[in-house]
Design a protein around this motif. Structure first.
Motif, PDB file in Angstrom:
ATOM      1  N   ASP A 146       0.852  -1.181   0.000  1.00  0.00           N
ATOM      2  CA  ASP A 146       0.000   0.000   0.000  1.00  0.00           C
ATOM      3  C   ASP A 146       0.891   1.236   0.000  1.00  0.00           C
ATOM      4  OD1 ASP A 146      -2.075   1.776   0.159  1.00  0.00           O
ATOM      5  OD2 ASP A 146      -2.431   1.466   2.304  1.00  0.00           O
ATOM      6  N   TYR A 147       1.284   1.676  -1.195  1.00  0.00           N
ATOM      7  CA  TYR A 147       2.134   2.860  -1.315  1.00  0.00           C
ATOM      8  C   TYR A 147       1.298   4.136  -1.187  1.00  0.00           C
ATOM      9  CZ  TYR A 147       5.826  -0.098  -3.320  1.00  0.00           C
ATOM     10  OH  TYR A 147       6.781  -1.045  -3.537  1.00  0.00           O
ATOM     11  N   GLN A 148       1.825   5.102  -0.470  1.00  0.00           N
ATOM     12  CA  GLN A 148       1.275   6.453  -0.468  1.00  0.00           C
ATOM     13  C   GLN A 148       2.251   7.320  -1.257  1.00  0.00           C
ATOM     14  OE1 GLN A 148       0.160   7.821   3.535  1.00  0.00           O
ATOM     15  NE2 GLN A 148       0.257   5.679   4.211  1.00  0.00           N
ATOM     16  N   ILE A 149       1.953   7.546  -2.540  1.00  0.00           N
ATOM     17  CA  ILE A 149       2.863   8.255  -3.437  1.00  0.00           C
ATOM     18  C   ILE A 149       2.382   9.689  -3.615  1.00  0.00           C
ATOM     19  CG2 ILE A 149       3.839   8.303  -5.764  1.00  0.00           C
ATOM     20  CD1 ILE A 149       3.529   5.268  -5.855  1.00  0.00           C
ATOM     21  N   PHE A 150       3.295  10.639  -3.524  1.00  0.00           N
ATOM     22  CA  PHE A 150       2.912  12.046  -3.644  1.00  0.00           C
ATOM     23  C   PHE A 150       3.979  12.816  -4.411  1.00  0.00           C
ATOM     24  CE2 PHE A 150       4.844  11.032   0.436  1.00  0.00           C
ATOM     25  CZ  PHE A 150       5.895  11.935   0.538  1.00  0.00           C
ATOM     26  N   ASN A 151       3.525  13.800  -5.198  1.00  0.00           N
ATOM     27  CA  ASN A 151       4.418  14.681  -5.939  1.00  0.00           C
ATOM     28  C   ASN A 151       4.957  15.740  -4.985  1.00  0.00           C
ATOM     29  OD1 ASN A 151       5.111  17.129  -7.665  1.00  0.00           O
ATOM     30  ND2 ASN A 151       4.689  15.596  -9.245  1.00  0.00           N
ATOM     31  N   LEU A 152       6.260  15.995  -5.073  1.00  0.00           N
ATOM     32  CA  LEU A 152       6.866  16.954  -4.149  1.00  0.00           C
ATOM     33  C   LEU A 152       6.484  18.384  -4.516  1.00  0.00           C
ATOM     34  CD1 LEU A 152      10.481  15.775  -3.294  1.00  0.00           C
ATOM     35  CD2 LEU A 152       8.313  15.190  -2.241  1.00  0.00           C
ATOM     36  N   GLU A 153       6.132  19.145  -3.497  1.00  0.00           N
ATOM     37  CA  GLU A 153       5.785  20.547  -3.703  1.00  0.00           C
ATOM     38  C   GLU A 153       6.980  21.353  -4.195  1.00  0.00           C
ATOM     39  OE1 GLU A 153       4.265  21.710   0.069  1.00  0.00           O
ATOM     40  OE2 GLU A 153       2.397  20.550  -0.131  1.00  0.00           O
ATOM     41  N   GLY A 154       8.184  20.844  -3.966  1.00  0.00           N
ATOM     42  CA  GLY A 154       9.379  21.555  -4.390  1.00  0.00           C
ATOM     43  C   GLY A 154       9.760  21.341  -5.831  1.00  0.00           C
ATOM     44  N   ASN A 155       9.005  20.530  -6.587  1.00  0.00           N
ATOM     45  CA  ASN A 155       9.318  20.329  -8.001  1.00  0.00           C
ATOM     46  C   ASN A 155       9.093  21.616  -8.787  1.00  0.00           C
ATOM     47  OD1 ASN A 155      10.097  17.548  -8.140  1.00  0.00           O
ATOM     48  ND2 ASN A 155       7.955  16.978  -7.770  1.00  0.00           N
ATOM     49  N   SER A 156       9.798  21.732  -9.893  1.00  0.00           N
ATOM     50  CA  SER A 156       9.693  22.911 -10.753  1.00  0.00           C
ATOM     51  C   SER A 156       9.153  22.517 -12.111  1.00  0.00           C
ATOM     52  CB  SER A 156      11.068  23.562 -10.911  1.00  0.00           C
ATOM     53  OG  SER A 156      11.921  22.718 -11.691  1.00  0.00           O
ATOM     54  N   ALA A 157       9.032  23.487 -12.989  1.00  0.00           N
ATOM     55  CA  ALA A 157       8.591  23.225 -14.353  1.00  0.00           C
ATOM     56  C   ALA A 157       9.718  22.660 -15.204  1.00  0.00           C
ATOM     57  CB  ALA A 157       8.058  24.510 -14.991  1.00  0.00           C
ATOM     58  N   GLN A 158      10.933  22.625 -14.645  1.00  0.00           N
ATOM     59  CA  GLN A 158      12.070  22.058 -15.350  1.00  0.00           C
ATOM     60  C   GLN A 158      12.283  20.597 -14.910  1.00  0.00           C
ATOM     61  OE1 GLN A 158      12.360  25.357 -14.011  1.00  0.00           O
ATOM     62  NE2 GLN A 158      11.716  25.951 -16.090  1.00  0.00           N
ATOM     63  N   LEU A 170      16.832  16.812   1.872  1.00  0.00           N
ATOM     64  CA  LEU A 170      16.834  16.073   0.625  1.00  0.00           C
ATOM     65  C   LEU A 170      17.659  16.848  -0.386  1.00  0.00           C
ATOM     66  CD1 LEU A 170      15.433  13.485  -0.588  1.00  0.00           C
ATOM     67  CD2 LEU A 170      13.874  15.075  -1.731  1.00  0.00           C
ATOM     68  N   LEU A 171      18.696  16.216  -0.913  1.00  0.00           N
ATOM     69  CA  LEU A 171      19.448  16.779  -2.031  1.00  0.00           C
ATOM     70  C   LEU A 171      18.847  16.250  -3.323  1.00  0.00           C
ATOM     71  CD1 LEU A 171      23.146  16.314  -0.824  1.00  0.00           C
ATOM     72  CD2 LEU A 171      21.605  18.243  -0.422  1.00  0.00           C
ATOM     73  N   PHE A 172      18.883  17.046  -4.372  1.00  0.00           N
ATOM     74  CA  PHE A 172      18.398  16.579  -5.672  1.00  0.00           C
ATOM     75  C   PHE A 172      18.999  17.437  -6.773  1.00  0.00           C
ATOM     76  CE2 PHE A 172      15.398  19.769  -4.251  1.00  0.00           C
ATOM     77  CZ  PHE A 172      15.095  20.520  -5.390  1.00  0.00           C
ATOM     78  N   THR A 173      18.840  16.986  -7.995  1.00  0.00           N
ATOM     79  CA  THR A 173      19.356  17.673  -9.174  1.00  0.00           C
ATOM     80  C   THR A 173      18.213  18.380  -9.887  1.00  0.00           C
ATOM     81  OG1 THR A 173      21.020  15.941  -9.434  1.00  0.00           O
ATOM     82  CG2 THR A 173      20.642  17.390 -11.315  1.00  0.00           C
ATOM     83  N   SER A 174      18.482  19.578 -10.398  1.00  0.00           N
ATOM     84  CA  SER A 174      17.441  20.320 -11.104  1.00  0.00           C
ATOM     85  C   SER A 174      18.052  21.181 -12.195  1.00  0.00           C
ATOM     86  CB  SER A 174      16.659  21.205 -10.132  1.00  0.00           C
ATOM     87  OG  SER A 174      15.667  21.948 -10.809  1.00  0.00           O
ATOM     88  N   ARG A 403       6.184  10.439 -15.472  1.00  0.00           N
ATOM     89  CA  ARG A 403       4.794  10.025 -15.657  1.00  0.00           C
ATOM     90  C   ARG A 403       3.900  11.263 -15.799  1.00  0.00           C
ATOM     91  NH1 ARG A 403       3.959   6.711 -10.235  1.00  0.00           N
ATOM     92  NH2 ARG A 403       6.046   6.042 -10.887  1.00  0.00           N
ATOM     93  N   PRO A 404       2.761  11.103 -16.455  1.00  0.00           N
ATOM     94  CA  PRO A 404       1.848  12.238 -16.621  1.00  0.00           C
ATOM     95  C   PRO A 404       1.377  12.769 -15.274  1.00  0.00           C
ATOM     96  CG  PRO A 404       1.237  10.430 -18.075  1.00  0.00           C
ATOM     97  CD  PRO A 404       2.275   9.898 -17.142  1.00  0.00           C
ATOM     98  N   GLY A 405       1.048  14.069 -15.272  1.00  0.00           N
ATOM     99  CA  GLY A 405       0.505  14.682 -14.066  1.00  0.00           C
ATOM    100  C   GLY A 405       1.526  15.394 -13.224  1.00  0.00           C
ATOM    101  N   GLY A 406       2.785  15.400 -13.641  1.00  0.00           N
ATOM    102  CA  GLY A 406       3.812  16.080 -12.880  1.00  0.00           C
ATOM    103  C   GLY A 406       3.873  17.562 -13.188  1.00  0.00           C
ATOM    104  N   LYS A 407       4.807  18.242 -12.538  1.00  0.00           N
ATOM    105  CA  LYS A 407       4.954  19.686 -12.723  1.00  0.00           C
ATOM    106  C   LYS A 407       5.948  20.017 -13.825  1.00  0.00           C
ATOM    107  CE  LYS A 407       3.990  20.676  -7.844  1.00  0.00           C
ATOM    108  NZ  LYS A 407       4.507  21.302  -6.595  1.00  0.00           N
TER     109      LYS A 407
END
Length: 648
Positions: A146-158, A170-174, A403-407
């Protein structure tokens, strides 16, 4: 999704690299292709076809360009045309061809061509495919987590991808960088940079800002991995000159290197080659191994996963390929180890979509079969870069997906789950060997696993070193069988406790070879034993005799279908009638012991005392002989009556 709008570190064609100039003059299609302008390259190559012809290499480039722009019908046609000529195609292009066939209208062709190409692939790849095909075909809702998957509010349009834990950040590349000094035409984005954000209690992030501790550069910084043990960050960056200008090899290629930066400030370059790109470093604090992906020419496909031994991050070995159990004809990237499991992403042809995330159990220096994490985590699109850690009563993890539905073009998704992702499996592995000589292994023995309904669920064969390995979904009870012509059959049932023990210790399968245990004596096949002797005029079994008879017991247990005759003889001394009675008593004593030790009485068809009837030498009545010569006639034989039909 149009791949020309989806630039990131997930493809083996060095999409983060830049090429300026070429070693020799190329066509317009070539220039566009090597600058990753795939849609424009398609148009240029097709125009070139109408004006004349393409070379075989250019036609292969066109097939790749179709593939990169999701035109799988034309890609499959082009790959098949090249495949028929049996030139240029390598395992990586076979992977693309099979992917194209599975995504085009000609899915039925995939299996047909896979059958013809299977000999070109390592056996591990085919085993991985069959295992994952079975898992995905039998996947049911009741077995899903039972995964609870959510899109991060910190995502950008890039493009946002490659998450990594950094304490409670959390470190990440953008590609959101404001520095647009140079844009990539295929992606329309600037150079990648590394950012940090605070992880909230619900897994969301806040306060996104540039990760400022890394050495400054105007070019790529990407795919960070934090080591708590070293208090350092491993990451990739563009190869540059001493004055921070892009560095190119002789063919105009700019590749990516791996560096280590201490949080306290010290910087160290680790892996750098102007012609080879390195991706997705991961440092395993438990053993000091530095894992990464690279596109070395001697790999199994596109980008493979490697590791190097280090001493506190200082390289101590050449790169070591993880081997065909992990690396495939596709691209493997983004290694991450959590609780003795290796997570990574692959676009191998039997997955759900583009890049899928897999989990493989770490088994010493090797790995179990990589298992597709299934729907939810994986989709028909690209899913990659999974990380995970314990959080409260469950687990918290992150991964990237387009996947579709992202930012944006790629987004980072978080998830919460109660148990580790990935199906739990049972692994049987060890050697097939002879019980009476453990140093002698048995090759090409069939090893099979059966469930409690009598269905065979897996089969393999021991290799030339006697090694075997079978991995299946977890079960409460299983039966393991080992067979080979003229060998004993191994069969054993294992309950849950025993299965758990096998995961830790492995299991050797013992199989006796019939021809090792019998010999020719007096014109008939007998069970091989050392000579043994009764005390004069006695029918009592001595410890020396029972030791040899135990060999007969083991032989019958190994080959329960044998039919035996016990024959006992004496020398010529004493009366003839007395000798018959003595040997009959001895034969009966032997039979009695064998039955008591578990040999079925029905397996012993005859128990005969022959007295002095069959003297083997000249020591007949009235002839003087040395004791050693008389002893040659004092013998007991266990004859195999059905030797000639036992294996028919």
């Amino acid at each position: 999704m149009n791949r020309t709008k989806n630039i990131r570190l997930t493809l083996c064609v060095v999409l983060l690299g830049i090429s300026f100039g070429f070693a020799q003059k190329k066509s317009t299609g070539d220039v566009l292709f090597f600058q990753y302008e795939y849609q424009k390259a398609v148009a240029a190559y097709e125009k070139q076809i109408s004006e004349g012809s393409l070379t075989e290499q250019q036609y292969l480039n066109l097939a790749d360009a179709y593939f990169e722009t999701d035109n799988f019908d034309k890609a499959s046609e082009a790959y098949l045309e090249i495949y028929k000529k049996d030139t240029l195609m390598d395992s990586h292009h076979y992977n693309k061809m099979l992917q194209s066939l599975s995504k085009s209208a000609d899915k039925e062709q995939k299996q047909a061509y896979l059958t013809t190409m299977s000999t070109s692939f390592p056996k591990e790849l085919m085993e991985n495919m069959e295992f994952n095909n079975q898992l995905l075909a039998n996947e049911s809702a009741e077995n899903e987590l039972d995964y609870q998957i959510f899109n991060l509010e910190g995502n950008s349009a890039q493009t946002d991808f490659s998450p990594s834990f950094y304490n409670n950040k959390l470190l990440f590349t953008s590609a959101r960088s404001a520095n647009k000094k140079l844009q990539f035409e295929p992606g329309g984005e600037g150079f990648f940079n590394i950012y940090e954000s605070e992880i909230q209690a619900n897994g969301q992030v806040s306060t996104v800002k540039e990760f400022g501790i890394l050495s400054a550069t105007d070019y790529h910084k990407a795919t960070p991995s934090y080591s708590e043990a070293l208090n350092s960050v491993f990451y990739v960056l563009s190869n540059t000159t001493d004055d921070d200008e892009l560095a190119f090899d002789d063919n105009g290629k700019n590749a990516l290197s791996i560096a280590k930066q201490s949080v306290n400030g010290s910087y160290q370059g680790l892996l750098k080659d102007l012609s080879t790109s390195f991706y997705y470093p991961f440092y395993d604090d438990s053993n000091g191994k530095l894992y990464f992906a690279a596109d070395f020419e001697d790999g199994y496909g596109g980008t493979d996963i490697y590791f190097v031994y280090t001493n506190n991050g200082q390289m101590m070995s050449a790169p070591i390929n993880l081997g065909p159990r992990i690396n495939s004809s596709g691209n493997e990237i983004a290694p991450f180890i959590f609780e003795n499991s290796l997570y990574f992403a692959s676009d191998v042809f039997y997955g759900l979509g583009g890049m899928d995330i897999y989990k493989a159990n770490v088994e010493g220096e090797g790995f179990g079969i990589p298992i597709n994490l299934g729907e939810q985590i994986n989709t028909e699109f690209d899913d990659f870069g999974l990380i995970i850690r314990n959080e409260g009563d469950g687990l918290l993890g992150y991964f990237a997906s387009n996947r579709p539905g992202g930012k944006g073009k790629d987004d980072i998704y978080g998830f919460k789950v109660d148990e580790k992702p990935g199906l739990r499996t049972i692994t049987f592995k060890g050697k097939v060997l002879k019980p009476y000589n453990p140093s002698e292994v048995v090759e090409k023995a069939a090893v099979r696993l059966w469930n409690m309904d009598g269905e065979m669920i897996a089969e393999t064969y021991s290799d030339e070193d006697g090694n075997y390995r079978i991995e299946v979904p977890a079960a409460d009870e299983l039966v393991l069988e080992g067979t080979k012509e003229r060998f004993s059959r191994y069969i054993e049932r294992f309950d849950q406790e025993q299965l758990d023990s096998i995961q830790q210790n492995g299991l050797n399968v013992e199989m006796a070879q019939y021809d090792d245990l019998v010999e020719e004596r007096e014109g008939q096949k007998v069970v091989k034993t050392d000579d043994f002797y009764f005390t004069t005029s006695s029918v009592q079994l001595t410890p020396e005799i029972t030791t040899q008879l135990d060999e007969v017991v083991a032989f019958v247990k190994a080959f329960p279908e044998v039919q035996l005759r016990i024959e006992t003889y004496t020398d010529s001394r004493g009366g003839s009638s007395t000798n018959f009675k003595l040997t009959q008593g001895r034969s009966d004593a032997i039979k009695k012991y064998l039955v008591e030790q578990g040999v079925p009485s029905s397996s012993i068809l005859y128990s005969i005392g022959y007295g002095e009837e069959k003297i083997l030498n000249n020591c007949t009545n009235g002839v003087y002989c040395l004791e050693m010569l008389h002893k040659q006639n004092q013998r007991s034989l266990i004859v195999v009556l059905n030797d000639n039909v036992l294996f028919d």
